[in-house]
Design a protein around this motif. Structure first.
Motif, PDB file in Angstrom:
ATOM      1  N   GLY A   1      -3.793  -9.301 -15.771  1.00  0.00           N
ATOM      2  CA  GLY A   1      -4.947  -8.788 -15.041  1.00  0.00           C
ATOM      3  C   GLY A   1      -4.591  -8.130 -13.733  1.00  0.00           C
ATOM      4  O   GLY A   1      -5.472  -7.945 -12.887  1.00  0.00           O
ATOM      5  N   PHE A   2      -3.337  -7.762 -13.558  1.00  0.00           N
ATOM      6  CA  PHE A   2      -2.911  -7.153 -12.303  1.00  0.00           C
ATOM      7  C   PHE A   2      -3.640  -5.843 -12.024  1.00  0.00           C
ATOM      8  O   PHE A   2      -4.063  -5.577 -10.903  1.00  0.00           O
ATOM      9  CB  PHE A   2      -1.404  -6.918 -12.332  1.00  0.00           C
ATOM     10  CG  PHE A   2      -0.886  -6.145 -11.151  1.00  0.00           C
ATOM     11  CD1 PHE A   2      -0.736  -6.747  -9.920  1.00  0.00           C
ATOM     12  CD2 PHE A   2      -0.575  -4.795 -11.270  1.00  0.00           C
ATOM     13  CE1 PHE A   2      -0.277  -6.037  -8.837  1.00  0.00           C
ATOM     14  CE2 PHE A   2      -0.106  -4.080 -10.196  1.00  0.00           C
ATOM     15  CZ  PHE A   2       0.050  -4.705  -8.969  1.00  0.00           C
TER      16      PHE A   2
ATOM     17  N   PRO B   1      -6.756  -4.589 -13.015  1.00  0.00           N
ATOM     18  CA  PRO B   1      -8.136  -4.697 -12.491  1.00  0.00           C
ATOM     19  C   PRO B   1      -8.211  -5.356 -11.111  1.00  0.00           C
ATOM     20  O   PRO B   1      -8.969  -4.905 -10.251  1.00  0.00           O
ATOM     21  CB  PRO B   1      -8.843  -5.560 -13.548  1.00  0.00           C
ATOM     22  CG  PRO B   1      -8.037  -5.376 -14.778  1.00  0.00           C
ATOM     23  CD  PRO B   1      -6.626  -5.211 -14.331  1.00  0.00           C
ATOM     24  N   THR B   2      -7.427  -6.417 -10.914  1.00  0.00           N
ATOM     25  CA  THR B   2      -7.496  -7.089  -9.619  1.00  0.00           C
ATOM     26  C   THR B   2      -6.981  -6.193  -8.500  1.00  0.00           C
ATOM     27  O   THR B   2      -7.531  -6.196  -7.395  1.00  0.00           O
ATOM     28  CB  THR B   2      -6.684  -8.395  -9.643  1.00  0.00           C
ATOM     29  OG1 THR B   2      -5.346  -8.119 -10.081  1.00  0.00           O
ATOM     30  CG2 THR B   2      -7.311  -9.410 -10.574  1.00  0.00           C
ATOM     31  N   MET B   3      -5.928  -5.420  -8.767  1.00  0.00           N
ATOM     32  CA  MET B   3      -5.439  -4.486  -7.761  1.00  0.00           C
ATOM     33  C   MET B   3      -6.468  -3.406  -7.481  1.00  0.00           C
ATOM     34  O   MET B   3      -6.669  -2.988  -6.322  1.00  0.00           O
ATOM     35  CB  MET B   3      -4.124  -3.860  -8.232  1.00  0.00           C
ATOM     36  CG  MET B   3      -3.569  -2.796  -7.279  1.00  0.00           C
ATOM     37  SD  MET B   3      -3.276  -3.438  -5.601  1.00  0.00           S
ATOM     38  CE  MET B   3      -1.832  -4.447  -5.887  1.00  0.00           C
TER      39      MET B   3
ATOM     40  N   TYR C   1      -9.792  -3.715  -7.744  1.00  0.00           N
ATOM     41  CA  TYR C   1     -10.844  -4.308  -6.926  1.00  0.00           C
ATOM     42  C   TYR C   1     -10.361  -4.526  -5.490  1.00  0.00           C
ATOM     43  O   TYR C   1     -11.122  -4.362  -4.523  1.00  0.00           O
ATOM     44  CB  TYR C   1     -11.306  -5.637  -7.527  1.00  0.00           C
ATOM     45  CG  TYR C   1     -12.211  -5.477  -8.718  1.00  0.00           C
ATOM     46  CD1 TYR C   1     -13.425  -4.787  -8.616  1.00  0.00           C
ATOM     47  CD2 TYR C   1     -11.868  -6.005  -9.955  1.00  0.00           C
ATOM     48  CE1 TYR C   1     -14.258  -4.633  -9.717  1.00  0.00           C
ATOM     49  CE2 TYR C   1     -12.690  -5.854 -11.061  1.00  0.00           C
ATOM     50  CZ  TYR C   1     -13.888  -5.169 -10.934  1.00  0.00           C
ATOM     51  OH  TYR C   1     -14.705  -5.024 -12.027  1.00  0.00           O
ATOM     52  N   THR C   2      -9.102  -4.905  -5.328  1.00  0.00           N
ATOM     53  CA  THR C   2      -8.556  -5.124  -3.987  1.00  0.00           C
ATOM     54  C   THR C   2      -8.558  -3.830  -3.184  1.00  0.00           C
ATOM     55  O   THR C   2      -8.986  -3.800  -2.019  1.00  0.00           O
ATOM     56  CB  THR C   2      -7.129  -5.677  -4.076  1.00  0.00           C
ATOM     57  OG1 THR C   2      -7.142  -6.911  -4.794  1.00  0.00           O
ATOM     58  CG2 THR C   2      -6.544  -5.906  -2.694  1.00  0.00           C
TER      59      THR C   2
ATOM     60  N   TYR D   1     -12.138  -2.843  -2.323  1.00  0.00           N
ATOM     61  CA  TYR D   1     -12.679  -3.671  -1.245  1.00  0.00           C
ATOM     62  C   TYR D   1     -12.100  -3.258   0.104  1.00  0.00           C
ATOM     63  O   TYR D   1     -12.833  -3.090   1.092  1.00  0.00           O
ATOM     64  CB  TYR D   1     -12.379  -5.141  -1.538  1.00  0.00           C
ATOM     65  CG  TYR D   1     -12.890  -6.090  -0.493  1.00  0.00           C
ATOM     66  CD1 TYR D   1     -14.219  -6.466  -0.462  1.00  0.00           C
ATOM     67  CD2 TYR D   1     -12.036  -6.602   0.482  1.00  0.00           C
ATOM     68  CE1 TYR D   1     -14.703  -7.336   0.508  1.00  0.00           C
ATOM     69  CE2 TYR D   1     -12.503  -7.474   1.452  1.00  0.00           C
ATOM     70  CZ  TYR D   1     -13.835  -7.834   1.458  1.00  0.00           C
ATOM     71  OH  TYR D   1     -14.294  -8.684   2.423  1.00  0.00           O
TER      72      TYR D   1
END
Length: 275
Positions: A12-13, A15-17, A19-20, A23
């Motif tokens: 999941g790197f 999608p999380t990156m 979103y990071t 943000y």
């Protein structure tokens, strides 16, 4: 023989990156870039003349000078407070330890009003200082007091864990070699505490430079005397001088980045020194 492939990143790197970055862009990058783009509308001559006005230069001296003085005070007394909290058991120690974090939780406006009331000419502390010619409220000294108040937790919480990890055998070995208490602290303990003290000093200094709410009530806000740079920015915004406000804010932004770089370097040195 079957080989197991190990991924270099967590699942999941992607999608999380994403979103990071989204943000950070919405909260940090876009507002800061808007500040820079607004300032870019000024010519270089107008920018320099705006950020070097006598009133603005006076606010720099007051803001950075008071923050430096307050951070120096906290570097001394913050270490003392941390040492007492770690090394000496006494009734109410947990309460005192909790009170150290009070500036974190207390609204800055409440802190400013309280300090202005306490240190005014008829306040609990001010009425005892005024007869001796020491005026705190509505003077640069009041700014230092306010910055010291909000900066103390940064030094205490940075130094306290280091003191807790100090091995008592080091002090015992120094005593066995004939060192007195002052020599033990100066030659054995203080070098071990120096990286964390410098980190706490830098954090307290950075916090003081950016402080606004707790200062305006006790500073007096007299131009060229007790006016801080954040108040200059607010004043320009109220006068609809948006480019002037962003120009001064850009100077503070650059100063903040430099302080952040220094803090990161000090923290990196502290970890390497401890290791």
């Amino acid at each position: 023989m079957k080989f197991i492939k190990h991924n270099n990143v967590l699942p999941g790197f992607g999608p999380t990156m994403g979103y990071t970055l989204l943000y950070l862009s919405l909260i940090v990058l876009i507002p800061l870039s808007a500040l820079v783009f607004k300032t870019a509308g000024l010519s270089w001559h107008d920018f320099i003349s705006t950020v070097t006005e006598p009133r603005v230069l006076a606010s720099y001296r007051i803001t950075f000078g008071a923050a430096l003085a307050a951070a120096g005070i906290n570097a001394v007394f913050g270490v003392l407070v941390a040492w007492v909290l770690v090394r000496y058991p006494f009734p109410g120690r947990r309460l005192v330890d909790a009170l150290v974090d009070l500036p974190f939780a207390l609204p800055t406006a409440v802190a400013g009003i309280t300090l202005a009331t306490v240190y005014s000419a008829n306040g609990w502390i001010g009425k005892h200082l005024e007869p001796h010619g020491i005026k705190v409220a509505f003077t640069p000294l009041g700014i230092i007091i306010a910055m010291t108040f909000i900066g103390l937790p940064f030094v205490v919480r940075t130094v306290q864990p280091v003191i807790e990890e100090l091995d008592a055998e080091i002090e015992e070995a120094a005593a066995c070699l004939g060192a007195n208490r002052w020599q033990t602290f100066r030659r054995v303990l203080f070098p071990l505490l120096t990286p964390s003290v410098l980190t706490g000093f830098a954090l307290a200094f950075a916090r003081g430079v950016g402080e606004y709410g707790s200062i305006i009530f006790i500073a007096g806000n007299m131009p060229m005397v007790s006016e801080i740079t954040p108040l200059i920015i607010i004043t320009k915004l109220e006068q609809y001088d948006y480019q002037g406000a962003t120009a001064v804010a850009t100077v503070m932004l650059v100063a903040s980045f430099l302080m952040l770089l220094v803090i990161n370097l000090l923290q990196r040195w502290s970890r390497r020194y401890a290791g």
